[in-house]
Design a protein around this motif. Structure first.
Motif, PDB file in Angstrom:
ATOM      1  N   TRP A  61       0.849  -1.189   0.000  1.00 61.01           N
ATOM      2  CA  TRP A  61       0.000   0.000   0.000  1.00 61.01           C
ATOM      3  C   TRP A  61       0.883   1.236   0.000  1.00 61.01           C
ATOM      4  O   TRP A  61       2.010   1.221   0.474  1.00 61.01           O
ATOM      5  CB  TRP A  61      -0.929   0.003   1.210  1.00 61.01           C
ATOM      6  N   ARG A  62       0.356   2.309  -0.562  1.00 65.03           N
ATOM      7  CA  ARG A  62       1.058   3.590  -0.610  1.00 65.03           C
ATOM      8  C   ARG A  62       0.052   4.716  -0.532  1.00 65.03           C
ATOM      9  O   ARG A  62      -1.031   4.628  -1.097  1.00 65.03           O
ATOM     10  CB  ARG A  62       1.855   3.765  -1.913  1.00 65.03           C
ATOM     11  N   SER A  63       0.452   5.783   0.135  1.00 67.31           N
ATOM     12  CA  SER A  63      -0.297   7.039   0.130  1.00 67.31           C
ATOM     13  C   SER A  63       0.561   8.039  -0.625  1.00 67.31           C
ATOM     14  O   SER A  63       1.734   8.229  -0.298  1.00 67.31           O
ATOM     15  CB  SER A  63      -0.529   7.540   1.554  1.00 67.31           C
ATOM     16  N   ILE A  64      -0.023   8.665  -1.625  1.00 66.76           N
ATOM     17  CA  ILE A  64       0.720   9.598  -2.467  1.00 66.76           C
ATOM     18  C   ILE A  64       0.047  10.966  -2.389  1.00 66.76           C
ATOM     19  O   ILE A  64      -1.152  11.077  -2.631  1.00 66.76           O
ATOM     20  CB  ILE A  64       0.744   9.119  -3.945  1.00 66.76           C
ATOM     21  N   ASP A  65       0.823  11.993  -2.047  1.00 66.70           N
ATOM     22  CA  ASP A  65       0.251  13.336  -2.009  1.00 66.70           C
ATOM     23  C   ASP A  65       1.059  14.337  -2.823  1.00 66.70           C
ATOM     24  O   ASP A  65       0.826  15.530  -2.765  1.00 66.70           O
ATOM     25  CB  ASP A  65       0.048  13.829  -0.575  1.00 66.70           C
ATOM     26  N   GLU A  66       2.028  13.825  -3.584  1.00 71.23           N
ATOM     27  CA  GLU A  66       2.778  14.658  -4.512  1.00 71.23           C
ATOM     28  C   GLU A  66       3.219  13.789  -5.683  1.00 71.23           C
ATOM     29  O   GLU A  66       3.185  12.557  -5.601  1.00 71.23           O
ATOM     30  CB  GLU A  66       3.979  15.305  -3.830  1.00 71.23           C
ATOM     31  N   LEU A  67       3.625  14.403  -6.760  1.00 71.96           N
ATOM     32  CA  LEU A  67       4.059  13.674  -7.947  1.00 71.96           C
ATOM     33  C   LEU A  67       5.189  12.713  -7.572  1.00 71.96           C
ATOM     34  O   LEU A  67       6.199  13.114  -7.016  1.00 71.96           O
ATOM     35  CB  LEU A  67       4.519  14.653  -9.030  1.00 71.96           C
ATOM     36  N   THR A  68       4.983  11.423  -7.835  1.00 66.76           N
ATOM     37  CA  THR A  68       5.913  10.382  -7.413  1.00 66.76           C
ATOM     38  C   THR A  68       6.070   9.346  -8.515  1.00 66.76           C
ATOM     39  O   THR A  68       5.079   8.925  -9.107  1.00 66.76           O
ATOM     40  CB  THR A  68       5.376   9.677  -6.141  1.00 66.76           C
ATOM     41  N   ASP A  69       7.291   8.929  -8.760  1.00 65.20           N
ATOM     42  CA  ASP A  69       7.556   7.875  -9.738  1.00 65.20           C
ATOM     43  C   ASP A  69       7.561   6.541  -9.002  1.00 65.20           C
ATOM     44  O   ASP A  69       8.511   6.202  -8.303  1.00 65.20           O
ATOM     45  CB  ASP A  69       8.893   8.116 -10.434  1.00 65.20           C
ATOM     46  N   LEU A  70       6.483   5.781  -9.128  1.00 68.74           N
ATOM     47  CA  LEU A  70       6.370   4.501  -8.430  1.00 68.74           C
ATOM     48  C   LEU A  70       7.309   3.436  -8.990  1.00 68.74           C
ATOM     49  O   LEU A  70       7.557   2.424  -8.346  1.00 68.74           O
ATOM     50  CB  LEU A  70       4.927   4.004  -8.477  1.00 68.74           C
ATOM     51  N   GLN A  71       7.858   3.657 -10.175  1.00 78.96           N
ATOM     52  CA  GLN A  71       8.754   2.671 -10.778  1.00 78.96           C
ATOM     53  C   GLN A  71      10.091   2.583 -10.049  1.00 78.96           C
ATOM     54  O   GLN A  71      10.779   1.574 -10.145  1.00 78.96           O
ATOM     55  CB  GLN A  71       8.995   2.992 -12.246  1.00 78.96           C
ATOM     56  N   ILE A  72      10.459   3.624  -9.301  1.00 80.25           N
ATOM     57  CA  ILE A  72      11.745   3.584  -8.599  1.00 80.25           C
ATOM     58  C   ILE A  72      11.646   2.895  -7.239  1.00 80.25           C
ATOM     59  O   ILE A  72      12.647   2.617  -6.610  1.00 80.25           O
ATOM     60  CB  ILE A  72      12.355   4.999  -8.438  1.00 80.25           C
ATOM     61  N   ASP A  73      10.436   2.605  -6.802  1.00 76.25           N
ATOM     62  CA  ASP A  73      10.228   1.911  -5.531  1.00 76.25           C
ATOM     63  C   ASP A  73      10.437   0.412  -5.762  1.00 76.25           C
ATOM     64  O   ASP A  73       9.584  -0.275  -6.309  1.00 76.25           O
ATOM     65  CB  ASP A  73       8.825   2.183  -4.994  1.00 76.25           C
ATOM     66  N   GLN A  74      11.574  -0.108  -5.331  1.00 74.34           N
ATOM     67  CA  GLN A  74      11.945  -1.500  -5.591  1.00 74.34           C
ATOM     68  C   GLN A  74      11.074  -2.513  -4.846  1.00 74.34           C
ATOM     69  O   GLN A  74      11.020  -3.676  -5.210  1.00 74.34           O
ATOM     70  CB  GLN A  74      13.413  -1.726  -5.236  1.00 74.34           C
ATOM     71  N   GLN A  75      10.381  -2.082  -3.790  1.00 78.66           N
ATOM     72  CA  GLN A  75       9.545  -3.005  -3.023  1.00 78.66           C
ATOM     73  C   GLN A  75       8.206  -3.275  -3.708  1.00 78.66           C
ATOM     74  O   GLN A  75       7.601  -4.307  -3.467  1.00 78.66           O
ATOM     75  CB  GLN A  75       9.299  -2.455  -1.622  1.00 78.66           C
ATOM     76  N   LEU A  76       7.748  -2.350  -4.535  1.00 76.15           N
ATOM     77  CA  LEU A  76       6.464  -2.535  -5.208  1.00 76.15           C
ATOM     78  C   LEU A  76       6.604  -3.469  -6.390  1.00 76.15           C
ATOM     79  O   LEU A  76       7.577  -3.398  -7.139  1.00 76.15           O
ATOM     80  CB  LEU A  76       5.907  -1.193  -5.689  1.00 76.15           C
ATOM     81  N   ARG A  77       5.623  -4.311  -6.572  1.00 75.63           N
ATOM     82  CA  ARG A  77       5.589  -5.240  -7.700  1.00 75.63           C
ATOM     83  C   ARG A  77       4.351  -4.948  -8.542  1.00 75.63           C
ATOM     84  O   ARG A  77       3.636  -5.854  -8.941  1.00 75.63           O
ATOM     85  CB  ARG A  77       5.560  -6.692  -7.204  1.00 75.63           C
ATOM     86  N   TRP A  78       4.093  -3.658  -8.794  1.00 74.02           N
ATOM     87  CA  TRP A  78       2.920  -3.256  -9.542  1.00 74.02           C
ATOM     88  C   TRP A  78       3.294  -2.982 -10.990  1.00 74.02           C
ATOM     89  O   TRP A  78       4.247  -2.283 -11.281  1.00 74.02           O
ATOM     90  CB  TRP A  78       2.313  -1.991  -8.934  1.00 74.02           C
ATOM     91  N   VAL A  79       2.501  -3.556 -11.881  1.00 74.00           N
ATOM     92  CA  VAL A  79       2.725  -3.386 -13.317  1.00 74.00           C
ATOM     93  C   VAL A  79       1.410  -3.015 -13.983  1.00 74.00           C
ATOM     94  O   VAL A  79       0.332  -3.267 -13.444  1.00 74.00           O
ATOM     95  CB  VAL A  79       3.294  -4.670 -13.977  1.00 74.00           C
TER      96      VAL A  79
END
Length: 83
Positions: A61-79
């Protein structure tokens, strides 16, 4: 720009997104494992925050409140689940 068809390759769940919400700090793996994807149960740990977005699958899970590149988060396996 955000993909609205994200899928997690770790738990094989569709990633849900909720506009204008963030996750409470007390959220943990078991909360999402036991309550996804039932919105009525998830609301217990959702906090209203204008302009933010809460994302979750069954294992992450993630909470995003500003522009964020989720691809750089190595723990996420979202495609992208394809459009």
């Amino acid at each position: 720009r955000t993909c609205d068809q994200l899928r997690c390759t770790a738990c094989d769940f569709r990633v849900s997104l909720f506009n204008d919400y963030i996750w409470d700090q007390s959220c943990d793996y078991l909360f999402f494992r036991n309550n996804m994807p039932e919105l009525s149960k998830l609301r217990a740990k959702m906090i209203k925050k204008k302009g933010a977005r809460a994302y979750a699958c069954q294992c992450s899970w993630r909470s995003i409140d500003e522009l964020t590149d989720l691809q750089i988060d190595q723990q996420l396996r979202w495609v992208c689940g394809k459009h």
